[in-house]
Scaffold this motif. Sequence first.
Motif, PDB file in Angstrom:
ATOM      1  N   THR A  50       0.823  -1.205   0.000  1.00 55.42           N
ATOM      2  CA  THR A  50       0.000   0.000   0.000  1.00 55.42           C
ATOM      3  C   THR A  50       0.860   1.258   0.000  1.00 55.42           C
ATOM      4  O   THR A  50       0.599   2.208  -0.751  1.00 55.42           O
ATOM      5  CB  THR A  50      -0.923   0.003   1.237  1.00 55.42           C
ATOM      6  N   THR A  51       1.902   1.274   0.818  1.00 59.02           N
ATOM      7  CA  THR A  51       2.741   2.469   0.952  1.00 59.02           C
ATOM      8  C   THR A  51       3.471   2.795  -0.352  1.00 59.02           C
ATOM      9  O   THR A  51       3.563   3.964  -0.745  1.00 59.02           O
ATOM     10  CB  THR A  51       3.759   2.278   2.085  1.00 59.02           C
ATOM     11  N   ALA A  52       4.005   1.769  -1.039  1.00 55.53           N
ATOM     12  CA  ALA A  52       4.731   2.002  -2.289  1.00 55.53           C
ATOM     13  C   ALA A  52       3.817   2.630  -3.338  1.00 55.53           C
ATOM     14  O   ALA A  52       4.229   3.534  -4.085  1.00 55.53           O
ATOM     15  CB  ALA A  52       5.307   0.687  -2.811  1.00 55.53           C
ATOM     16  N   TYR A  53       2.577   2.173  -3.403  1.00 58.39           N
ATOM     17  CA  TYR A  53       1.602   2.753  -4.337  1.00 58.39           C
ATOM     18  C   TYR A  53       1.363   4.222  -3.996  1.00 58.39           C
ATOM     19  O   TYR A  53       1.370   5.094  -4.878  1.00 58.39           O
ATOM     20  CB  TYR A  53       0.294   1.972  -4.266  1.00 58.39           C
ATOM     21  N   LEU A  54       1.169   4.491  -2.719  1.00 57.46           N
ATOM     22  CA  LEU A  54       0.882   5.851  -2.272  1.00 57.46           C
ATOM     23  C   LEU A  54       2.042   6.797  -2.582  1.00 57.46           C
ATOM     24  O   LEU A  54       1.849   7.918  -3.059  1.00 57.46           O
ATOM     25  CB  LEU A  54       0.593   5.845  -0.768  1.00 57.46           C
ATOM     26  N   PHE A 112      -0.681   1.908 -15.887  1.00 58.12           N
ATOM     27  CA  PHE A 112      -1.483   1.330 -14.808  1.00 58.12           C
ATOM     28  C   PHE A 112      -1.926  -0.086 -15.155  1.00 58.12           C
ATOM     29  O   PHE A 112      -1.848  -0.999 -14.315  1.00 58.12           O
ATOM     30  CB  PHE A 112      -2.704   2.210 -14.534  1.00 58.12           C
ATOM     31  N   GLY A 113      -2.408  -0.296 -16.384  1.00 60.77           N
ATOM     32  CA  GLY A 113      -2.888  -1.610 -16.774  1.00 60.77           C
ATOM     33  C   GLY A 113      -1.781  -2.644 -16.822  1.00 60.77           C
ATOM     34  O   GLY A 113      -1.959  -3.786 -16.350  1.00 60.77           O
ATOM     35  N   THR A 114      -0.627  -2.269 -17.379  1.00 63.63           N
ATOM     36  CA  THR A 114       0.500  -3.201 -17.431  1.00 63.63           C
ATOM     37  C   THR A 114       0.960  -3.572 -16.031  1.00 63.63           C
ATOM     38  O   THR A 114       1.214  -4.749 -15.726  1.00 63.63           O
ATOM     39  CB  THR A 114       1.670  -2.573 -18.210  1.00 63.63           C
ATOM     40  N   ALA A 115       1.052  -2.568 -15.159  1.00 65.07           N
ATOM     41  CA  ALA A 115       1.477  -2.831 -13.785  1.00 65.07           C
ATOM     42  C   ALA A 115       0.469  -3.710 -13.050  1.00 65.07           C
ATOM     43  O   ALA A 115       0.848  -4.542 -12.216  1.00 65.07           O
ATOM     44  CB  ALA A 115       1.672  -1.513 -13.041  1.00 65.07           C
ATOM     45  N   SER A 116      -0.817  -3.561 -13.356  1.00 68.18           N
ATOM     46  CA  SER A 116      -1.841  -4.382 -12.717  1.00 68.18           C
ATOM     47  C   SER A 116      -1.640  -5.857 -13.052  1.00 68.18           C
ATOM     48  O   SER A 116      -1.714  -6.722 -12.172  1.00 68.18           O
ATOM     49  CB  SER A 116      -3.232  -3.930 -13.159  1.00 68.18           C
ATOM     50  N   VAL A 117      -1.384  -6.140 -14.333  1.00 68.14           N
ATOM     51  CA  VAL A 117      -1.147  -7.526 -14.740  1.00 68.14           C
ATOM     52  C   VAL A 117       0.117  -8.069 -14.087  1.00 68.14           C
ATOM     53  O   VAL A 117       0.154  -9.221 -13.613  1.00 68.14           O
ATOM     54  CB  VAL A 117      -1.057  -7.622 -16.274  1.00 68.14           C
ATOM     55  N   LEU A 118       1.153  -7.242 -14.019  1.00 71.16           N
ATOM     56  CA  LEU A 118       2.400  -7.680 -13.386  1.00 71.16           C
ATOM     57  C   LEU A 118       2.193  -7.944 -11.895  1.00 71.16           C
ATOM     58  O   LEU A 118       2.774  -8.881 -11.338  1.00 71.16           O
ATOM     59  CB  LEU A 118       3.489  -6.629 -13.595  1.00 71.16           C
ATOM     60  N   CYS A 119       1.366  -7.128 -11.244  1.00 63.45           N
ATOM     61  CA  CYS A 119       1.059  -7.371  -9.827  1.00 63.45           C
ATOM     62  C   CYS A 119       0.399  -8.734  -9.650  1.00 63.45           C
ATOM     63  O   CYS A 119       0.700  -9.476  -8.707  1.00 63.45           O
ATOM     64  CB  CYS A 119       0.136  -6.274  -9.289  1.00 63.45           C
ATOM     65  N   ALA A 120      -0.506  -9.071 -10.552  1.00 65.93           N
ATOM     66  CA  ALA A 120      -1.190 -10.362 -10.466  1.00 65.93           C
ATOM     67  C   ALA A 120      -0.239 -11.528 -10.683  1.00 65.93           C
ATOM     68  O   ALA A 120      -0.492 -12.636 -10.201  1.00 65.93           O
ATOM     69  CB  ALA A 120      -2.319 -10.415 -11.486  1.00 65.93           C
ATOM     70  N   LEU A 121       0.854 -11.284 -11.402  1.00 62.84           N
ATOM     71  CA  LEU A 121       1.832 -12.334 -11.684  1.00 62.84           C
ATOM     72  C   LEU A 121       2.987 -12.361 -10.682  1.00 62.84           C
ATOM     73  O   LEU A 121       3.936 -13.131 -10.848  1.00 62.84           O
ATOM     74  CB  LEU A 121       2.409 -12.150 -13.099  1.00 62.84           C
ATOM     75  N   SER A 122       2.914 -11.526  -9.646  1.00 67.58           N
ATOM     76  CA  SER A 122       4.009 -11.418  -8.675  1.00 67.58           C
ATOM     77  C   SER A 122       4.314 -12.768  -8.038  1.00 67.58           C
ATOM     78  O   SER A 122       3.412 -13.551  -7.734  1.00 67.58           O
ATOM     79  CB  SER A 122       3.640 -10.410  -7.583  1.00 67.58           C
ATOM     80  N   TRP A 123       5.602 -13.028  -7.819  1.00 66.93           N
ATOM     81  CA  TRP A 123       6.032 -14.307  -7.262  1.00 66.93           C
ATOM     82  C   TRP A 123       6.483 -14.208  -5.806  1.00 66.93           C
ATOM     83  O   TRP A 123       6.631 -15.197  -5.125  1.00 66.93           O
ATOM     84  CB  TRP A 123       7.161 -14.887  -8.115  1.00 66.93           C
ATOM     85  N   ASN A 124       6.707 -12.965  -5.309  1.00 62.83           N
ATOM     86  CA  ASN A 124       7.042 -12.784  -3.896  1.00 62.83           C
ATOM     87  C   ASN A 124       6.676 -11.368  -3.485  1.00 62.83           C
ATOM     88  O   ASN A 124       6.183 -10.569  -4.306  1.00 62.83           O
ATOM     89  CB  ASN A 124       8.524 -13.088  -3.630  1.00 62.83           C
ATOM     90  N   ASP A 125       6.928 -11.045  -2.213  1.00 62.66           N
ATOM     91  CA  ASP A 125       6.535  -9.724  -1.715  1.00 62.66           C
ATOM     92  C   ASP A 125       7.314  -8.594  -2.380  1.00 62.66           C
ATOM     93  O   ASP A 125       6.765  -7.529  -2.671  1.00 62.66           O
ATOM     94  CB  ASP A 125       6.665  -9.658  -0.190  1.00 62.66           C
ATOM     95  N   ALA A 126       8.605  -8.802  -2.659  1.00 55.30           N
ATOM     96  CA  ALA A 126       9.415  -7.751  -3.271  1.00 55.30           C
ATOM     97  C   ALA A 126       8.919  -7.397  -4.671  1.00 55.30           C
ATOM     98  O   ALA A 126       8.833  -6.209  -5.032  1.00 55.30           O
ATOM     99  CB  ALA A 126      10.881  -8.185  -3.318  1.00 55.30           C
ATOM    100  N   LEU A 131       5.896  -7.817  -5.857  1.00 57.48           N
ATOM    101  CA  LEU A 131       4.594  -7.171  -5.750  1.00 57.48           C
ATOM    102  C   LEU A 131       4.749  -5.708  -5.353  1.00 57.48           C
ATOM    103  O   LEU A 131       4.081  -4.824  -5.910  1.00 57.48           O
ATOM    104  CB  LEU A 131       3.719  -7.909  -4.733  1.00 57.48           C
ATOM    105  N   ILE A 132       5.625  -5.428  -4.420  1.00 56.25           N
ATOM    106  CA  ILE A 132       5.850  -4.045  -3.994  1.00 56.25           C
ATOM    107  C   ILE A 132       6.385  -3.210  -5.152  1.00 56.25           C
ATOM    108  O   ILE A 132       5.959  -2.070  -5.375  1.00 56.25           O
ATOM    109  CB  ILE A 132       6.815  -4.007  -2.791  1.00 56.25           C
ATOM    110  N   ALA A 133       7.323  -3.764  -5.922  1.00 58.08           N
ATOM    111  CA  ALA A 133       7.889  -3.036  -7.062  1.00 58.08           C
ATOM    112  C   ALA A 133       6.824  -2.741  -8.119  1.00 58.08           C
ATOM    113  O   ALA A 133       6.734  -1.615  -8.640  1.00 58.08           O
ATOM    114  CB  ALA A 133       9.027  -3.839  -7.672  1.00 58.08           C
ATOM    115  N   PHE A 134       5.993  -3.722  -8.430  1.00 58.59           N
ATOM    116  CA  PHE A 134       4.957  -3.516  -9.436  1.00 58.59           C
ATOM    117  C   PHE A 134       3.865  -2.578  -8.930  1.00 58.59           C
ATOM    118  O   PHE A 134       3.254  -1.857  -9.718  1.00 58.59           O
ATOM    119  CB  PHE A 134       4.358  -4.866  -9.848  1.00 58.59           C
ATOM    120  N   ARG A 135       3.615  -2.596  -7.620  1.00 56.69           N
ATOM    121  CA  ARG A 135       2.647  -1.649  -7.058  1.00 56.69           C
ATOM    122  C   ARG A 135       3.155  -0.215  -7.178  1.00 56.69           C
ATOM    123  O   ARG A 135       2.374   0.715  -7.394  1.00 56.69           O
ATOM    124  CB  ARG A 135       2.373  -1.989  -5.600  1.00 56.69           C
ATOM    125  N   ALA A 136       4.465  -0.021  -7.031  1.00 58.56           N
ATOM    126  CA  ALA A 136       5.030   1.310  -7.227  1.00 58.56           C
ATOM    127  C   ALA A 136       4.826   1.774  -8.669  1.00 58.56           C
ATOM    128  O   ALA A 136       4.456   2.930  -8.930  1.00 58.56           O
ATOM    129  CB  ALA A 136       6.511   1.304  -6.873  1.00 58.56           C
TER     130      ALA A 136
END
Length: 483
Positions: free
Chosen positions: A67-71, A101-115, A117-122
């Motif tokens: 959440t924080t990285a997105y913000l 935004f759309g590309t990052a959303s798909v990448l977030c869904a494909l995240s393999w670990n917390d790091a 996911l945080i990077a793609f959320r940013a």
Amino acid sequence: MSTSQTGSPAAEANAAAPPLPRAAKLAITTLVIGAIAAILDSTMVTLAIHTLTVDLHSTTATIQWVTTAYLLALGVAVPMTGWLERRIGGKRAWMLALLIFGTASVLCALSWNDASLIAFRAMQGLGGGLIMPLMQTLAIRAVGHRPSPNLIATISMPAALGPILGPVVGGVILNWLSWRWLFLVNAPIVIVALVMAWKYLQSDPPAADQKRPRLDWVGLSLLSPAVVGILLGFSQTAQHGGLDHPGVLIPLSAGILLLVGFIIWALRSADPLVNVRLMRVRSMFTASSTLFTAGAAMYAGMFLLPLYFQVVQGRSVLEAGLLMIAQGIGALVIRFVTGKLVARFGGRTVTVAAFLVSVIGTLPFAFADHDTSLVWLTLVLFVRGLGIGAVLIPPMTLAYQDLGPEDVAHASMNTRIMQQFGASFGTAIVAVVLQFVALHSTSGDAALQAFHLSFWWAVGISLLALLPALALPGRKPDAEAAP
């Protein structure tokens, strides 16, 4: 159109605005659909913190950075929207923001670990930060005149309904589907928005002989970290239990100092990243101040309400989300009549009334307990929705009333930043109160006492919000002559 003419500015805007042509209606619909994905996403993910912690084998402290990285990325992107829009044109900037935004959303869904996911959320936050200010700017330009309350009610609908509908949609997804669908659900919305943007938004590339604007690198190096520091400081208050912890005080103080530095720079610069001189205009200053307090009042309650249903009443995430529907209905209903109310009574009166209605819809939660009737609380939430659904429209309308077309992009950035600061501030305040009382209460039911006091603080924030609202431009003595 000047505010010295008869009638309130908002009433004049409604009276002077001709019926919208079909092209303008299609453009506004296109922009609203694109904004829905960004707003829903930012509110759905907060429900999934526990699920993400378990599925990704992480810790709560680490997953909070989803959440924080997105913000923080959003805070970096917002100040750049004006320059980007002038550099490549509004249509191209809008489609670029949606693609990011759309590309990052798909990448977030494909995240393999917390790091990952945080990077793609940013990355997602960068796109989301561009979307909302661009939507305001392009919508106002599409109508070709100063915005009416009805237009503002339309383009602000995603921002008002997102925090209400987000928990509902998120609760449904988390109850029956994988958390990855929180991000995948954005893909079809973004695709539709891109097709509509390509078809219905007017192409506005810079002229070939037009000098391309340079990015204000000094302003960017001051304002973006200032926004990040302030938002980071506020977001860490609950984790550290107050504003006096170094983890809060250092980024918050640094952010405020950098913001002061940016204001000094912008006042001296010929082409600043964000034109702070607009704050010298009374309507812009009072509207921005009101939007700050409106953001604080809205999001303080938004933070507490789902938690109350889950912690105090023992409801599931899905049940808590479904209970919030009543508030969404109230916010939706009031938007059909807010324009008429502003035209009749003026922006200041409607804003003050909206804050008072939101207080009426929040105060009962300061007395509610484990056994309080859900029927009663649903009715209360509907009333609260009426208040928060109307509170943004008048100040957002008034913010543009005394500005020229060349100032629209800067005004959109100013208002967006102020709302974001207010939302973070209000959430931080009630989160600190909630955590402090829960940990230090000697009551037999510490959680209930913590929520009661936190809702009192939310009520207090709404009452304090009346101060800048009372300074908004009001109706003139001869306003009765206005159509």
